[in-house]
Design a protein around this motif. Structure first.
Motif, short mmCIF file in Angstrom:
data_model
loop_
_atom_site.label_atom_id
_atom_site.label_comp_id
_atom_site.label_asym_id
_atom_site.label_seq_id
_atom_site.Cartn_x
_atom_site.Cartn_y
_atom_site.Cartn_z
N PHE A 42 12.41 -14.31 -1.68
CA PHE A 42 11.50 -13.38 -1.01
C PHE A 42 12.29 -12.31 -0.29
N ASP A 43 11.94 -11.06 -0.57
CA ASP A 43 12.53 -9.94 0.16
C ASP A 43 11.43 -9.45 1.10
N ILE A 44 11.31 -10.10 2.26
CA ILE A 44 10.22 -9.79 3.19
C ILE A 44 10.78 -9.61 4.59
N ASP A 45 9.94 -9.20 5.53
CA ASP A 45 10.43 -8.96 6.88
C ASP A 45 10.24 -10.21 7.76
N TRP A 46 10.62 -10.08 9.04
CA TRP A 46 10.57 -11.25 9.94
C TRP A 46 9.15 -11.78 10.11
N HIS A 70 8.82 -3.78 -9.22
CA HIS A 70 9.35 -3.72 -7.85
C HIS A 70 8.30 -4.18 -6.86
N TYR A 71 7.10 -3.75 -7.06
CA TYR A 71 5.94 -4.14 -6.24
C TYR A 71 4.71 -4.05 -7.12
N PHE A 72 3.61 -4.63 -6.64
CA PHE A 72 2.29 -4.28 -7.14
C PHE A 72 1.78 -3.22 -6.17
N THR A 129 0.83 -1.21 0.00
CA THR A 129 0.00 0.00 0.00
C THR A 129 0.87 1.26 0.00
N ARG A 130 2.20 1.11 0.14
CA ARG A 130 3.03 2.33 0.17
C ARG A 130 3.16 2.90 -1.24
N ALA A 131 3.47 4.22 -1.30
CA ALA A 131 3.61 4.88 -2.59
C ALA A 131 4.91 4.45 -3.25
N PRO A 132 4.95 4.40 -4.57
CA PRO A 132 6.20 4.06 -5.26
C PRO A 132 7.28 5.11 -5.00
N ARG A 133 8.54 4.67 -4.82
CA ARG A 133 9.66 5.61 -4.76
C ARG A 133 10.08 5.93 -6.20
N ALA A 134 10.92 6.96 -6.34
CA ALA A 134 11.38 7.34 -7.69
C ALA A 134 11.98 6.12 -8.38
N ARG A 192 1.02 -1.65 4.49
CA ARG A 192 0.83 -3.10 4.36
C ARG A 192 1.64 -3.66 3.20
N TYR A 193 2.19 -4.85 3.44
CA TYR A 193 2.98 -5.56 2.44
C TYR A 193 2.53 -7.01 2.46
N GLY A 194 2.42 -7.64 1.30
CA GLY A 194 2.02 -9.05 1.28
C GLY A 194 2.53 -9.78 0.07
N THR A 195 2.50 -11.12 0.17
CA THR A 195 3.00 -11.99 -0.90
C THR A 195 1.85 -12.66 -1.63
N PRO A 196 1.68 -12.42 -2.93
CA PRO A 196 0.64 -13.11 -3.69
C PRO A 196 0.87 -14.63 -3.66
N ARG A 255 13.08 6.61 12.20
CA ARG A 255 12.02 5.61 12.26
C ARG A 255 12.56 4.25 11.79
N ARG A 256 13.33 4.27 10.72
CA ARG A 256 13.85 3.03 10.17
C ARG A 256 14.92 2.42 11.09
N MET A 257 15.68 3.27 11.83
CA MET A 257 16.65 2.73 12.80
C MET A 257 15.92 1.97 13.90
N LEU A 276 -0.34 -15.13 0.65
CA LEU A 276 0.28 -16.22 1.41
C LEU A 276 0.65 -15.73 2.79
N GLU A 277 1.04 -14.48 2.88
CA GLU A 277 1.36 -13.82 4.15
C GLU A 277 1.23 -12.34 3.92
N TRP A 278 1.02 -11.60 5.00
CA TRP A 278 1.04 -10.13 4.89
C TRP A 278 1.37 -9.56 6.26
N ALA A 279 1.85 -8.31 6.26
CA ALA A 279 2.23 -7.68 7.52
C ALA A 279 2.17 -6.16 7.38
N ASP A 280 2.05 -5.50 8.54
CA ASP A 280 2.20 -4.05 8.59
C ASP A 280 3.67 -3.75 8.84
N VAL A 281 4.28 -2.98 7.96
CA VAL A 281 5.68 -2.60 8.10
C VAL A 281 5.76 -1.09 7.88
N PHE A 282 6.38 -0.36 8.79
CA PHE A 282 6.49 1.10 8.69
C PHE A 282 5.12 1.74 8.43
N GLY A 283 4.06 1.20 9.02
CA GLY A 283 2.73 1.81 8.87
C GLY A 283 2.06 1.53 7.54
P1 5GP Z 1 10.46 -1.07 1.41
O1 5GP Z 1 9.28 -0.17 1.67
O2 5GP Z 1 11.75 -0.46 1.84
O3 5GP Z 1 10.48 -1.58 -0.02
O4 5GP Z 1 10.24 -2.37 2.32
C1 5GP Z 1 10.06 -2.24 3.68
C2 5GP Z 1 10.11 -3.60 4.36
O5 5GP Z 1 8.97 -4.38 3.98
C3 5GP Z 1 11.33 -4.44 3.99
O6 5GP Z 1 11.87 -5.01 5.18
C4 5GP Z 1 10.77 -5.53 3.13
O7 5GP Z 1 11.53 -6.69 3.23
C5 5GP Z 1 9.39 -5.70 3.71
N1 5GP Z 1 8.50 -6.34 2.75
C6 5GP Z 1 8.46 -6.14 1.42
N2 5GP Z 1 7.52 -6.94 0.85
C7 5GP Z 1 6.98 -7.68 1.84
C8 5GP Z 1 5.97 -8.70 1.88
O8 5GP Z 1 5.38 -9.11 0.87
N3 5GP Z 1 5.68 -9.21 3.09
C9 5GP Z 1 6.30 -8.82 4.23
N4 5GP Z 1 5.94 -9.40 5.37
N5 5GP Z 1 7.25 -7.86 4.24
C10 5GP Z 1 7.60 -7.30 3.06
#
Ligand code: 5GP
Length: 201
Positions: free
Chosen positions: A104-108, A56-58, A44-49, A84-88, A151-153, A75-82
């Motif tokens: 997968f480039d995802i968080d813990w 990079h994302y949907f 749900t975050r805005a695209p960076r430049a 939402r991020y998820g894996t199709p 915030r990221r630290m 398959l999974e989803w989470a709130d990260v930095f306010g």
């Molecule tokens: P960024 O906004 O910098 O691209 O990503 C922020 C954080 O969200 C990174 O730690 C990244 O690994 C995590 N992230 C990206 N995609 C997903 C996802 O699909 N699921 C989860 N759980 N985390 C993700």
């Protein structure tokens, strides 16, 4: 017996605190490993430049994201930095069944859910920066503003607290060495007896 042996694909998860060099490692891995495919997340975050939808994302609105959760498409989803991020789900299931490996480039939080959803299929690698100051320096170089860096630290410390949940921990002192270590982990995981569909159980 000759020819390639049928094997179940695996999920290689790379997680790291922001600024540990995870993106560089995953780019180098994808370039070196033609049979490894990146899972493209929904966010749900805005695209960076320079970021493109579908590459990079949907990029989706919050209602569209929540509709995907409702429909069981993630398959999974989470709130990260306010945000939402998820894996199709569908592309991952298809790749594993074809015997292909997915990066997968995802968080813990995502790693934890993926392990639960796909037991035995996940290899978790946590990337660590050699020194804490490197995190700040890399975040600055990336152009994030001061509030964003602070915030990221804080988020980085929280991410590091979960490093012990991963199978491997790779310290990214020298990029080429870190990439070589992750490639070695991938090769070993591919050879695991549990993934050889042609071996008698
Ligand atoms: P960024 O906004 O910098 O691209 O990503 C922020 C954080 O969200 C990174 O730690 C990244 O690994 C995590 N992230 C990206 N995609 C997903 C996802 O699909 N699921 C989860 N759980 N985390 C993700």
């Amino acid at each position: 017996m000759t020819g390639p042996k049928p094997r179940r694909g695996l999920c290689l998860v790379l997680a790291a605190p922001s600024g540990a060099g995870k993106t560089s490692i995953s780019r180098a891995l994808l370039a070196a490993e033609p049979d490894l495919h990146l899972s493209i997340s929904v966010t749900t975050r805005a695209p960076r430049a320079g970021e493109q939808d579908g590459v990079h994302y949907f990029f989706r609105t919050r209602p569209a994201f929540d509709a995907m959760i409702e429909a069981g498409e993630l398959l999974e989803w989470a709130d990260v930095f306010g945000q939402r991020y998820g894996t199709p789900r569908a592309p991952v299931a298809a790749a594993l069944a074809r015997g292909e490996d997915v990066l997968f480039d995802i968080d813990w939080q995502g790693h934890r859910q993926l392990r639960a959803a796909l037991p035995g299929d996940v290899v978790g690698v946590f990337i660590m920066p050699p020194r804490r100051e490197d995190l700040v320096a890399r975040l600055r170089a990336r152009g994030d503003d001061r509030d964003e860096i602070a915030r990221r630290m804080a988020e980085a410390e929280a991410e590091i607290a979960h490093a012990g949940e991963f199978d491997y921990c790779v310290v990214n002192e020298v990029l080429a060495d870190a990439v070589a270590t992750v490639r070695a982990i991938l090769q070993a995981a591919r050879a695991a007896t549990a993934r050889q569909l042609w071996l008698a159980p």
